[in-house]
Design a protein around this motif. Structure first.
Motif, PDB file in Angstrom:
ATOM      1  N   SER A 251      -9.234  71.098  12.080  1.00 50.69           N
ATOM      2  CA  SER A 251      -9.740  72.446  12.343  1.00 50.69           C
ATOM      3  C   SER A 251      -8.647  73.415  12.764  1.00 50.69           C
ATOM      4  O   SER A 251      -8.719  74.608  12.478  1.00 50.69           O
ATOM      5  CB  SER A 251     -10.851  72.412  13.396  1.00 50.69           C
ATOM      6  OG  SER A 251     -10.339  71.919  14.626  1.00 50.69           O
ATOM      7  N   GLU A 252      -7.596  72.914  13.463  1.00 46.25           N
ATOM      8  CA  GLU A 252      -6.502  73.786  13.889  1.00 46.25           C
ATOM      9  C   GLU A 252      -5.144  73.260  13.431  1.00 46.25           C
ATOM     10  O   GLU A 252      -4.107  73.592  14.008  1.00 46.25           O
ATOM     11  CB  GLU A 252      -6.523  73.948  15.408  1.00 46.25           C
ATOM     12  CG  GLU A 252      -7.752  74.699  15.907  1.00 46.25           C
ATOM     13  CD  GLU A 252      -7.708  74.934  17.409  1.00 46.25           C
ATOM     14  OE1 GLU A 252      -6.597  75.148  17.932  1.00 46.25           O
ATOM     15  OE2 GLU A 252      -8.759  74.893  18.040  1.00 46.25           O
ATOM     16  N   CYS A 253      -5.163  72.461  12.393  1.00 48.87           N
ATOM     17  CA  CYS A 253      -3.915  71.913  11.845  1.00 48.87           C
ATOM     18  C   CYS A 253      -3.252  72.985  10.986  1.00 48.87           C
ATOM     19  O   CYS A 253      -3.719  73.294   9.883  1.00 48.87           O
ATOM     20  CB  CYS A 253      -4.230  70.667  11.014  1.00 48.87           C
ATOM     21  SG  CYS A 253      -2.800  69.965  10.174  1.00 48.87           S
TER      22      CYS A 253
ATOM     23  N   SER B 104      -3.169  65.701  18.905  1.00 46.70           N
ATOM     24  CA  SER B 104      -4.533  65.372  19.295  1.00 46.70           C
ATOM     25  C   SER B 104      -5.347  66.648  19.300  1.00 46.70           C
ATOM     26  O   SER B 104      -4.797  67.747  19.199  1.00 46.70           O
ATOM     27  CB  SER B 104      -4.562  64.730  20.687  1.00 46.70           C
ATOM     28  OG  SER B 104      -4.194  65.678  21.670  1.00 46.70           O
ATOM     29  N   VAL B 105      -6.655  66.516  19.428  1.00 48.08           N
ATOM     30  CA  VAL B 105      -7.513  67.700  19.456  1.00 48.08           C
ATOM     31  C   VAL B 105      -7.234  68.524  20.709  1.00 48.08           C
ATOM     32  O   VAL B 105      -7.225  69.745  20.677  1.00 48.08           O
ATOM     33  CB  VAL B 105      -8.999  67.297  19.396  1.00 48.08           C
ATOM     34  CG1 VAL B 105      -9.898  68.524  19.549  1.00 48.08           C
ATOM     35  CG2 VAL B 105      -9.307  66.579  18.089  1.00 48.08           C
ATOM     36  N   LYS B 106      -6.954  67.833  21.826  1.00 49.86           N
ATOM     37  CA  LYS B 106      -6.742  68.518  23.103  1.00 49.86           C
ATOM     38  C   LYS B 106      -5.321  69.048  23.234  1.00 49.86           C
ATOM     39  O   LYS B 106      -5.094  70.174  23.648  1.00 49.86           O
ATOM     40  CB  LYS B 106      -7.054  67.562  24.255  1.00 49.86           C
ATOM     41  CG  LYS B 106      -7.072  68.241  25.619  1.00 49.86           C
ATOM     42  CD  LYS B 106      -7.515  67.270  26.695  1.00 49.86           C
ATOM     43  CE  LYS B 106      -7.571  67.950  28.057  1.00 49.86           C
ATOM     44  NZ  LYS B 106      -7.993  67.011  29.128  1.00 49.86           N
TER      45      LYS B 106
ATOM     46  N   GLN C 169       2.518  72.312  17.457  1.00 52.90           N
ATOM     47  CA  GLN C 169       2.562  73.473  16.569  1.00 52.90           C
ATOM     48  C   GLN C 169       3.382  73.126  15.326  1.00 52.90           C
ATOM     49  O   GLN C 169       4.513  73.569  15.151  1.00 52.90           O
ATOM     50  CB  GLN C 169       3.146  74.676  17.312  1.00 52.90           C
ATOM     51  CG  GLN C 169       2.289  75.163  18.453  1.00 52.90           C
ATOM     52  CD  GLN C 169       0.924  75.638  17.982  1.00 52.90           C
ATOM     53  OE1 GLN C 169       0.827  76.467  17.077  1.00 52.90           O
ATOM     54  NE2 GLN C 169      -0.130  75.127  18.586  1.00 52.90           N
ATOM     55  N   CYS C 170       2.804  72.306  14.479  1.00 52.88           N
ATOM     56  CA  CYS C 170       3.501  71.850  13.276  1.00 52.88           C
ATOM     57  C   CYS C 170       3.680  72.997  12.286  1.00 52.88           C
ATOM     58  O   CYS C 170       2.798  73.837  12.132  1.00 52.88           O
ATOM     59  CB  CYS C 170       2.714  70.724  12.602  1.00 52.88           C
ATOM     60  SG  CYS C 170       2.402  69.310  13.657  1.00 52.88           S
ATOM     61  N   THR C 171       4.808  73.012  11.617  1.00 50.56           N
ATOM     62  CA  THR C 171       5.030  74.004  10.563  1.00 50.56           C
ATOM     63  C   THR C 171       5.084  73.352   9.188  1.00 50.56           C
ATOM     64  O   THR C 171       5.059  74.041   8.176  1.00 50.56           O
ATOM     65  CB  THR C 171       6.349  74.772  10.805  1.00 50.56           C
ATOM     66  OG1 THR C 171       7.421  73.829  10.906  1.00 50.56           O
ATOM     67  CG2 THR C 171       6.266  75.578  12.096  1.00 50.56           C
ATOM     68  N   VAL C 172       5.177  72.030   9.160  1.00 49.04           N
ATOM     69  CA  VAL C 172       5.149  71.296   7.901  1.00 49.04           C
ATOM     70  C   VAL C 172       4.156  70.144   8.031  1.00 49.04           C
ATOM     71  O   VAL C 172       3.864  69.687   9.135  1.00 49.04           O
ATOM     72  CB  VAL C 172       6.539  70.739   7.505  1.00 49.04           C
ATOM     73  CG1 VAL C 172       7.505  71.872   7.250  1.00 49.04           C
ATOM     74  CG2 VAL C 172       7.079  69.818   8.589  1.00 49.04           C
TER      75      VAL C 172
ATOM     76  N   MET D   6       0.297  73.735   1.778  1.00 48.26           N
ATOM     77  CA  MET D   6       1.289  72.653   1.771  1.00 48.26           C
ATOM     78  C   MET D   6       1.632  72.159   0.379  1.00 48.26           C
ATOM     79  O   MET D   6       2.666  71.535   0.172  1.00 48.26           O
ATOM     80  CB  MET D   6       0.811  71.490   2.627  1.00 48.26           C
ATOM     81  CG  MET D   6      -0.564  70.978   2.274  1.00 48.26           C
ATOM     82  SD  MET D   6      -1.133  69.779   3.497  1.00 48.26           S
ATOM     83  CE  MET D   6      -2.824  69.503   2.958  1.00 48.26           C
ATOM     84  N   GLY D   7       0.794  72.422  -0.618  1.00 49.60           N
ATOM     85  CA  GLY D   7       1.075  71.981  -1.975  1.00 49.60           C
ATOM     86  C   GLY D   7       0.892  70.477  -2.128  1.00 49.60           C
ATOM     87  O   GLY D   7       0.866  69.737  -1.146  1.00 49.60           O
ATOM     88  N   ILE D   8       0.741  70.012  -3.361  1.00 48.43           N
ATOM     89  CA  ILE D   8       0.577  68.579  -3.610  1.00 48.43           C
ATOM     90  C   ILE D   8       1.443  68.158  -4.796  1.00 48.43           C
ATOM     91  O   ILE D   8       1.810  68.965  -5.646  1.00 48.43           O
ATOM     92  CB  ILE D   8      -0.896  68.208  -3.894  1.00 48.43           C
ATOM     93  CG1 ILE D   8      -1.436  68.966  -5.113  1.00 48.43           C
ATOM     94  CG2 ILE D   8      -1.762  68.479  -2.690  1.00 48.43           C
ATOM     95  CD1 ILE D   8      -2.815  68.509  -5.531  1.00 48.43           C
ATOM     96  N   ARG D   9       1.752  66.873  -4.840  1.00 51.84           N
ATOM     97  CA  ARG D   9       2.543  66.306  -5.934  1.00 51.84           C
ATOM     98  C   ARG D   9       1.666  65.408  -6.790  1.00 51.84           C
ATOM     99  O   ARG D   9       0.728  64.790  -6.296  1.00 51.84           O
ATOM    100  CB  ARG D   9       3.725  65.501  -5.384  1.00 51.84           C
ATOM    101  CG  ARG D   9       4.797  66.361  -4.752  1.00 51.84           C
ATOM    102  CD  ARG D   9       5.997  65.542  -4.333  1.00 51.84           C
ATOM    103  NE  ARG D   9       7.038  66.385  -3.743  1.00 51.84           N
ATOM    104  CZ  ARG D   9       7.963  67.027  -4.454  1.00 51.84           C
ATOM    105  NH1 ARG D   9       7.998  66.892  -5.767  1.00 51.84           N
ATOM    106  NH2 ARG D   9       8.870  67.780  -3.862  1.00 51.84           N
ATOM    107  N   GLY D  10       1.990  65.347  -8.070  1.00 50.18           N
ATOM    108  CA  GLY D  10       1.260  64.476  -8.973  1.00 50.18           C
ATOM    109  C   GLY D  10       1.623  63.022  -8.733  1.00 50.18           C
ATOM    110  O   GLY D  10       2.774  62.719  -8.431  1.00 50.18           O
ATOM    111  N   ASN D  11       0.658  62.131  -8.882  1.00 51.72           N
ATOM    112  CA  ASN D  11       0.908  60.709  -8.671  1.00 51.72           C
ATOM    113  C   ASN D  11       1.756  60.105  -9.786  1.00 51.72           C
ATOM    114  O   ASN D  11       2.463  59.118  -9.579  1.00 51.72           O
ATOM    115  CB  ASN D  11      -0.418  59.954  -8.570  1.00 51.72           C
ATOM    116  CG  ASN D  11      -1.147  60.259  -7.273  1.00 51.72           C
ATOM    117  OD1 ASN D  11      -0.535  60.366  -6.220  1.00 51.72           O
ATOM    118  ND2 ASN D  11      -2.461  60.418  -7.346  1.00 51.72           N
ATOM    119  N   ASP D  12       1.687  60.682 -10.985  1.00 51.82           N
ATOM    120  CA  ASP D  12       2.438  60.141 -12.125  1.00 51.82           C
ATOM    121  C   ASP D  12       3.884  60.640 -12.161  1.00 51.82           C
ATOM    122  O   ASP D  12       4.829  59.858 -12.271  1.00 51.82           O
ATOM    123  CB  ASP D  12       1.730  60.496 -13.435  1.00 51.82           C
ATOM    124  CG  ASP D  12       0.338  59.898 -13.527  1.00 51.82           C
ATOM    125  OD1 ASP D  12       0.112  58.838 -12.904  1.00 51.82           O
ATOM    126  OD2 ASP D  12      -0.524  60.484 -14.205  1.00 51.82           O
TER     127      ASP D  12
END
Length: 218
Positions: free
Chosen positions: A30-32, A72-74, A78-81, A106-112
């Motif tokens: 929720s806050e990631c 954690s939720v609590k 403050q991640c940037t990546v 964040m984008g995704i990569r193809g598995n192949d």
């Protein structure tokens, strides 16, 4: 995040905070920050929600993510990546039926191919397509990207942007002079940057060539 339209117009913000992987899967999402982007309301509240109930990550995968994630939720970092735990969760998510979505920011990569899955804009056809000119995708990955394009109606006559076509027409009407107004579309901004450094005559010639080919398609 999805349609590349400008979300701030006349000082007003027309956007939603969008959770790439739905926050209903885990409270940690929720806050990631690497899981949150900005989307127009139509993409977020309509197109993204199609089949949302089917895109439910199984409990074991979520538990593993929550154990592996360093925040954690609590007490939230403050991640940037995206962390490894989030990337693993994303990989599981993208394999679900109806989750053929190019998750942003964040984008995704193809598995192949292990290449970034991305779209490119074909100026001559005025349509989005898999970024095959930049990356070497497998047939399965091309299908994945094309499914994303269909989901968000990027090439649908009812929804697709005509901002670039209108920009090109304005350039022609101004005899090759780039109009000095604020562009409401990322594609127009990128195209305009490509024209920088060219003479007014060159710009006019380029825009006229594109206009002749694309006019019948608009």
């Amino acid at each position: 995040m999805y349609c590349y339209a400008r979300i701030r117009v006349d000082g007003k913000l027309f956007a939603n905070l969008e959770h790439a992987i739905e926050k209903s899967n885990s409270d940690k999402l929720s806050e990631c920050i690497p899981n949150i982007g900005i989307s127009c309301s139509v993409c977020n509240q309509t197109f993204k929600r199609i089949g949302e109930r089917k895109r439910k990550i199984n409990k074991d995968t979520v538990i593993q993510y929550e154990k592996s994630s360093k925040c954690s939720v609590k007490y939230r970092k403050q991640c940037t990546v995206a962390c490894k735990a989030l990337r693993a969760l994303q990989n599981s998510y993208s394999k679900l039926c109806g989750a053929e979505i190019l998750l942003q920011p964040m984008g995704i990569r193809g598995n192949d191919s292990n290449e970034i899955l991305a779209v490119q804009y074909n100026v001559m056809s005025m349509e989005f397509e898999p970024a095959g000119n930049t990356y070497a995708y497998s047939d399965k990955e091309i299908w994945f990207i094309e499914t994303h394009i269909r989901r968000f109606r990027l090439n649908d006559p009812k929804y697709r942007s005509k901002q670039l076509f209108n920009f090109i027409k304005n350039v022609i009407d101004n005899h090759g002079k780039i109009p000095a107004y604020e562009y409401n579309n990322l594609i127009v901004e990128l195209f305009c940057k490509k024209l920088l450094g060219k003479s007014q005559e060159e710009i006019l010639k380029i825009c006229e060539s594109i206009y002749i080919i694309t006019f019948s398609k608009m």
